[in-house]
Design a protein around this motif. Structure first.
Motif, PDB file in Angstrom:
ATOM      1  N   ALA A 193      17.691 -24.140 -37.856  1.00  0.00           N
ATOM      2  CA  ALA A 193      16.485 -24.259 -37.024  1.00  0.00           C
ATOM      3  C   ALA A 193      16.858 -24.381 -35.553  1.00  0.00           C
ATOM      4  O   ALA A 193      16.176 -23.833 -34.676  1.00  0.00           O
ATOM      5  N   MET A 194      17.942 -25.089 -35.273  1.00  0.00           N
ATOM      6  CA  MET A 194      18.426 -25.203 -33.898  1.00  0.00           C
ATOM      7  C   MET A 194      18.773 -23.823 -33.351  1.00  0.00           C
ATOM      8  O   MET A 194      18.360 -23.468 -32.232  1.00  0.00           O
ATOM      9  N   GLN A 195      19.521 -23.035 -34.116  1.00  0.00           N
ATOM     10  CA  GLN A 195      19.896 -21.699 -33.659  1.00  0.00           C
ATOM     11  C   GLN A 195      18.672 -20.814 -33.476  1.00  0.00           C
ATOM     12  O   GLN A 195      18.593 -20.025 -32.513  1.00  0.00           O
ATOM     13  N   LEU A 196      17.703 -20.939 -34.361  1.00  0.00           N
ATOM     14  CA  LEU A 196      16.484 -20.135 -34.249  1.00  0.00           C
ATOM     15  C   LEU A 196      15.715 -20.495 -32.981  1.00  0.00           C
ATOM     16  O   LEU A 196      15.229 -19.607 -32.262  1.00  0.00           O
ATOM     17  N   ALA A 197      15.609 -21.785 -32.677  1.00  0.00           N
ATOM     18  CA  ALA A 197      14.892 -22.195 -31.465  1.00  0.00           C
ATOM     19  C   ALA A 197      15.608 -21.699 -30.212  1.00  0.00           C
ATOM     20  O   ALA A 197      14.975 -21.231 -29.260  1.00  0.00           O
ATOM     21  N   PHE A 198      16.940 -21.774 -30.204  1.00  0.00           N
ATOM     22  CA  PHE A 198      17.702 -21.237 -29.069  1.00  0.00           C
ATOM     23  C   PHE A 198      17.493 -19.729 -28.941  1.00  0.00           C
ATOM     24  O   PHE A 198      17.372 -19.200 -27.829  1.00  0.00           O
ATOM     25  N   ALA A 199      17.484 -19.036 -30.076  1.00  0.00           N
ATOM     26  CA  ALA A 199      17.306 -17.586 -30.050  1.00  0.00           C
ATOM     27  C   ALA A 199      15.917 -17.202 -29.552  1.00  0.00           C
ATOM     28  O   ALA A 199      15.752 -16.238 -28.797  1.00  0.00           O
ATOM     29  N   LEU A 200      14.899 -17.961 -29.949  1.00  0.00           N
ATOM     30  CA  LEU A 200      13.533 -17.701 -29.462  1.00  0.00           C
ATOM     31  C   LEU A 200      13.450 -17.951 -27.955  1.00  0.00           C
ATOM     32  O   LEU A 200      12.778 -17.194 -27.228  1.00  0.00           O
ATOM     33  N   ALA A 201      14.121 -19.007 -27.504  1.00  0.00           N
ATOM     34  CA  ALA A 201      14.142 -19.287 -26.064  1.00  0.00           C
ATOM     35  C   ALA A 201      14.809 -18.139 -25.306  1.00  0.00           C
ATOM     36  O   ALA A 201      14.350 -17.735 -24.235  1.00  0.00           O
ATOM     37  N   TRP A 202      15.891 -17.603 -25.872  1.00  0.00           N
ATOM     38  CA  TRP A 202      16.566 -16.476 -25.225  1.00  0.00           C
ATOM     39  C   TRP A 202      15.656 -15.255 -25.149  1.00  0.00           C
ATOM     40  O   TRP A 202      15.597 -14.568 -24.136  1.00  0.00           O
TER      41      TRP A 202
ATOM     42  N   LEU B 242      23.007 -22.980 -18.166  1.00  0.00           N
ATOM     43  CA  LEU B 242      22.808 -24.090 -17.229  1.00  0.00           C
ATOM     44  C   LEU B 242      21.574 -24.907 -17.610  1.00  0.00           C
ATOM     45  O   LEU B 242      21.592 -26.146 -17.558  1.00  0.00           O
ATOM     46  N   LEU B 243      20.501 -24.220 -17.989  1.00  0.00           N
ATOM     47  CA  LEU B 243      19.292 -24.920 -18.409  1.00  0.00           C
ATOM     48  C   LEU B 243      19.568 -25.769 -19.649  1.00  0.00           C
ATOM     49  O   LEU B 243      19.142 -26.931 -19.741  1.00  0.00           O
ATOM     50  N   SER B 244      20.323 -25.210 -20.581  1.00  0.00           N
ATOM     51  CA  SER B 244      20.685 -25.935 -21.796  1.00  0.00           C
ATOM     52  C   SER B 244      21.564 -27.143 -21.477  1.00  0.00           C
ATOM     53  O   SER B 244      21.373 -28.238 -22.031  1.00  0.00           O
ATOM     54  N   LEU B 245      22.518 -26.965 -20.567  1.00  0.00           N
ATOM     55  CA  LEU B 245      23.383 -28.078 -20.169  1.00  0.00           C
ATOM     56  C   LEU B 245      22.579 -29.209 -19.538  1.00  0.00           C
ATOM     57  O   LEU B 245      22.883 -30.389 -19.734  1.00  0.00           O
ATOM     58  N   GLY B 246      21.549 -28.849 -18.777  1.00  0.00           N
ATOM     59  CA  GLY B 246      20.711 -29.864 -18.163  1.00  0.00           C
ATOM     60  C   GLY B 246      20.012 -30.734 -19.201  1.00  0.00           C
ATOM     61  O   GLY B 246      19.956 -31.964 -19.074  1.00  0.00           O
ATOM     62  N   ILE B 247      19.502 -30.093 -20.249  1.00  0.00           N
ATOM     63  CA  ILE B 247      18.844 -30.859 -21.322  1.00  0.00           C
ATOM     64  C   ILE B 247      19.855 -31.740 -22.039  1.00  0.00           C
ATOM     65  O   ILE B 247      19.609 -32.923 -22.309  1.00  0.00           O
TER      66      ILE B 247
ATOM     67  N   LEU C 292      11.426 -24.828 -25.785  1.00  0.00           N
ATOM     68  CA  LEU C 292      12.104 -24.309 -26.970  1.00  0.00           C
ATOM     69  C   LEU C 292      13.545 -24.814 -27.038  1.00  0.00           C
ATOM     70  O   LEU C 292      14.046 -25.159 -28.116  1.00  0.00           O
ATOM     71  N   GLN C 293      14.206 -24.868 -25.891  1.00  0.00           N
ATOM     72  CA  GLN C 293      15.563 -25.402 -25.885  1.00  0.00           C
ATOM     73  C   GLN C 293      15.565 -26.890 -26.239  1.00  0.00           C
ATOM     74  O   GLN C 293      16.451 -27.361 -26.956  1.00  0.00           O
TER      75      GLN C 293
END
Length: 305
Positions: A58-67, A128-133, A205-206
């Motif tokens: 689910a984590m990978q899917l949410a990252f993929a949707l965000a991309w 970078l956005l992901s690193l911020g979270i 999403l991220q």
């Protein structure tokens, strides 16, 4: 050029050696203290493992949707499925030969649609956005290994880092003089950034992806019968992840993440249990990435051209 190529090859080799050495040290801690955690494995059941893997997926899917949303600037139903497949297909790049190659792989997968440099810029902004979270979550609780004063200092530093990288990710236009000094792969920095409303949905999403990751780790901790506060566990997980990302020479942060998680958790659950949890988490998250990547390649091969 030969000197530069030799340095790159040497850097990759050094990264693997450093990561494997750190991983071996954590494994050694787990092995020498196996009497502490071996009984806990009898508590595991198939449902715990299935739920952990499902949350990692689910984590990978949410990252993929965000991309998808980040790359397209809006929801495009016809491109959603191909973008999910490409996300999965780019995942192995961070293992072989290293992190930055996930961006290179992503650029190659979109080469027929846009200039590779533009995709690479979006990849960097996404990271970078992901690193911020991740840094913001890590700042939520101080590591138990630090004194209260040092813990507060680290939390403040992590929060400052989170703000800095988030602003960098969302900075719409760099001054021309500064943009001209960027490396060639980042020459398109001022192009392709979606509108603010889209960026907000990408961020959410991220954040959902990180929530799934932290939930997966919480399920694993609970399955072993260990007790760690949810916020403490999430902060430790994200801090270890940041250490793995910042160790740029180490592919996928192997060993560095485990060492960081061990350091954060040892004061809470004991050295043996912390080492075992760090290794078990590496297996879980790598299994999730492997399943998503294999699905990306397999379904991509079956997809009509």
């Amino acid at each position: 050029m030969r000197w530069a190529d030799a340095m790159r090859r040497g850097g990759r080799a050094a990264g693997w050696l450093l990561g494997l050495a750190a991983l071996a040290l954590v494994a050694q801690q787990a092995w020498t203290r196996r009497a502490q955690w071996l009984p806990l494995w009898h508590r595991l059941d198939a449902a715990d493992l299935a739920l952990t893997l499902a949350l990692c997926l689910a984590m990978q899917l949410a990252f993929a949707l965000a991309w998808h949303l980040f790359a397209r600037g809006r929801w495009e139903p016809r491109q959603l499925y191909p973008d999910l497949l490409r996300w999965g297909q780019s995942l192995p790049g961070k293992y072989l030969p290293g992190k930055i190659w996930q961006g290179v792989a992503r650029s190659a997968l979109y080469a027929h649609e846009r200039r590779p440099a533009l995709t690479f810029v979006l990849f960097v902004r996404e990271q970078l956005l992901s690193l911020g979270i991740s840094a913001a979550i890590a700042a939520a609780a101080a590591p138990a290994a630090l004194s209260p004063q040092l813990g507060l200092t680290m939390q403040a530093a992590l929060l400052a880092f989170a703000v800095t990288v988030s602003v960098a990710a969302l900075w719409r236009r760099l001054p021309a003089a500064l943009a001209a000094r960027l490396p060639a792969p980042l020459a398109g920095w001022n192009q392709g950034l979606p509108e603010r409303g889209v960026l907000a949905r990408v961020w959410l999403l991220q954040l959902l992806a990180y929530a799934a990751m932290c939930a997966a780790f919480a399920v694993l901790v609970s399955a072993f019968g260990l007790r760690i506060g949810w916020l403490q566990a999430a902060a430790a997980l994200c801090l270890a992840g940041l250490a793995g990302v910042l160790a740029v020479l180490v592919p996928a942060g192997i060993g560095v993440r485990e060492a960081g998680l061990f350091w954060c958790l040892a004061p809470l659950v004991g050295a043996g249990n912390a080492a075992m949890l760090a290794l078990a988490w590496r297996v879980a998250i790598t299994a999730g990435e492997a399943v998503f990547a294999v699905a990306g390649f397999a379904l991509g091969a079956l997809r009509p051209r």
